[in-house]
Structure formats: C-alpha cells, structure tokens
Design a protein around this motif. Structure first.
Motif: not given
Length: 272
Positions: A6-7, A9-10, A13, A79
């Motif tokens: 899973k990438k 999330s901005p 980050k 988040l």
C-alpha cells in the motif's frame, strides 16, 4: 500473484517528515526519542517513513517529548479524516508487551482477571446490545489478552479491586462464584499481587475513578483511563507522577494481599 504494498498517503508522509525534522532539530537520534516515549525505535522509524499511521497515544507522546506544543496533534488530524483510531486497541498492544501493570478497578473486573463465563455475561450486559456472534468474538479477544498472565518473561501485575466489584453477581451466582475462585488462583501466581479496597474505608485516594499504569519494554510509564464515552492516555511526566502517588496511596489503604485473599474466601463461604 503478489500483493502490492500500500502506497503511503500524502498526510502520512507530511506527518512523518514533520516529526523527523522536529526530532533532528533537537539533535536526537531515533534511539534518543525511544528513551522518552513508550515506543520502539522500529515503530518510530516506520512512522517517520510513512509506513505506519500513528494512533493518538503515539502522537500525544511524541508531541510532548519533542515539545511540539500541539503541532503534531494538528498535523495528525489529516491522518484521521474518518475519526481517530480506537485507543483501546492501542492500549491492548501496549499491554501485551508490558513489563508491569498497576490496575485500579472500581466498577468491573479488569479483563485480565475475568473468566470466560464472566466475560460473556459482561458483554451481554452492554448497551446497545451485541448479537451472540459479536459477544463470542469479544469474549475470545478478551481471553487472548490473558496470555499476559503466564508470559515469559513474567510481567509484574498489581490489581486493587473495590469491594463493590467483587460483590457484583453479573451472570448469576454460579458465574460469580466461579469468578471468585478464579481470582484466588490468579492471586496465587508469583507475579500477581491482588488487593481489595473495603467499602468500610473512611478515606479512599481513588475517588477520581479507575486507572491503569503501564510500564513499557523501554521503561516508560503511561497512564490509561477509561470512561463511559471513551478512553485516553496520559504520558506527561507530571501526570504520571501524580498517578503514581495516587496508586501508591490506594495500595496502602487497601487490604494487604493475604488479607485480601481471606476476604475473597469469606465471600465464597457467605461469611461477608
């Protein structure tokens, strides 16, 4: 077919980068931060790399340790757009690895001490009601946490129970008597200290309600408090110092472990 990772999330980050910059601003390594919060260096690294979304207790602890003055709490709101994660799950994760627990119970037995029948009766008492499938899942989750009682290395477990907790016949007399017998078995464990706070006490330092003090593997102590509509952690040193003082006073006011065992035995025989 392999599952794709899973990438991040901005928002994750951004949060990870902000917490890393605040840590580095103080000249701290992740190991330095680990010494000041109830989380491992591995956990800190995963959050800073945005590989894991932190739950509220983590954010509170790191915000305080880094003197972020609430900035990380604000950053974390992105988040939790669907609402913050459940703090109870975070507590259970910490509990499973705890070096020590100090528990004060005022209205119901702590889950670590409950028998299967008693736990089932407790979950059937909840409102809104759970269906039987939900009850059974909750019971099994509760029983799974009790592996802590016999874990190696053994944690240090101390419980102070209000007398009223022992007198509640949730589930009926048979379930209640089975629960009292189970408490006697728990009290006999070498790593468990069980005390009873009698209602006849004229002074009681626990008037503010139930609480748990938990020592993590890196020797940080956090407080955990549950209420009707939610739960929360305390990690500020001043709060923990106050809770330690309160708990120490509660222990001194309660019956000693031997007298507490005798008290439970009298309840079983109907002498109380």
């Amino acid at each position: 077919m392999t599952q794709r990772k899973k990438k991040p999330s901005p928002a994750a980050k951004v949060f990870g980068a902000q917490s890393r910059m605040m840590r580095e601003r103080l000249g701290w390594t992740m190991k330095d931060l680990e010494k000041r919060v109830p989380y491992t260096e591995s956990m800190i690294a995963k959050v800073e790399r945005a590989e894991r979304v932190p739950k509220p207790p983590y954010v509170v602890a790191v915000d305080e340790a880094l003197a972020a003055q609430g900035l990380l709490m604000e950053a974390a709101k992105l988040l939790w757009e669907d609402g913050p994660p459940e703090w109870t799950q975070e507590y259970l994760e910490l509990e499973a690895e705890a070096l020590a627990l100090h528990v004060y119970s005022t209205h119901i037995l702590h889950g670590l001490l409950q028998t299967e029948d008693f736990a089932r009766a407790v979950f059937r008492s909840l409102r809104p009601s759970l269906d039987e499938e939900e009850v059974e899942r909750a019971v099994q989750r509760r029983l799974a946490t009790q592996q802590l009682l016999c874990r190696k290395p053994a944690p240090r477990l101390a419980f102070v129970l209000e007398e009223a907790v022992l007198r509640k016949m949730i589930g009926g007399r048979e379930v209640w008597e089975g629960q009292l017998r189970h408490l006697l078995k728990c009290a006999a464990l070498h790593n468990v200290q069980l005390q009873v706070m009698p209602t006849s006490r004229e002074t009681n330092a626990g008037v503010d309600g139930p609480m748990v003090l938990l020592e993590t593997p890196n020797h940080c102590v956090v407080g955990y408090v549950e209420g009707q509509r939610g739960s929360y952690f305390l990690s500020d040193p001043e709060d923990i110092s106050q809770l330690n003082h309160v708990y120490g006073t509660i222990q001194s006011q309660a019956l000693d472990p031997e007298a507490s065992v005798a008290f439970i035995e009298r309840l079983l025989t109907g002498e109380q």
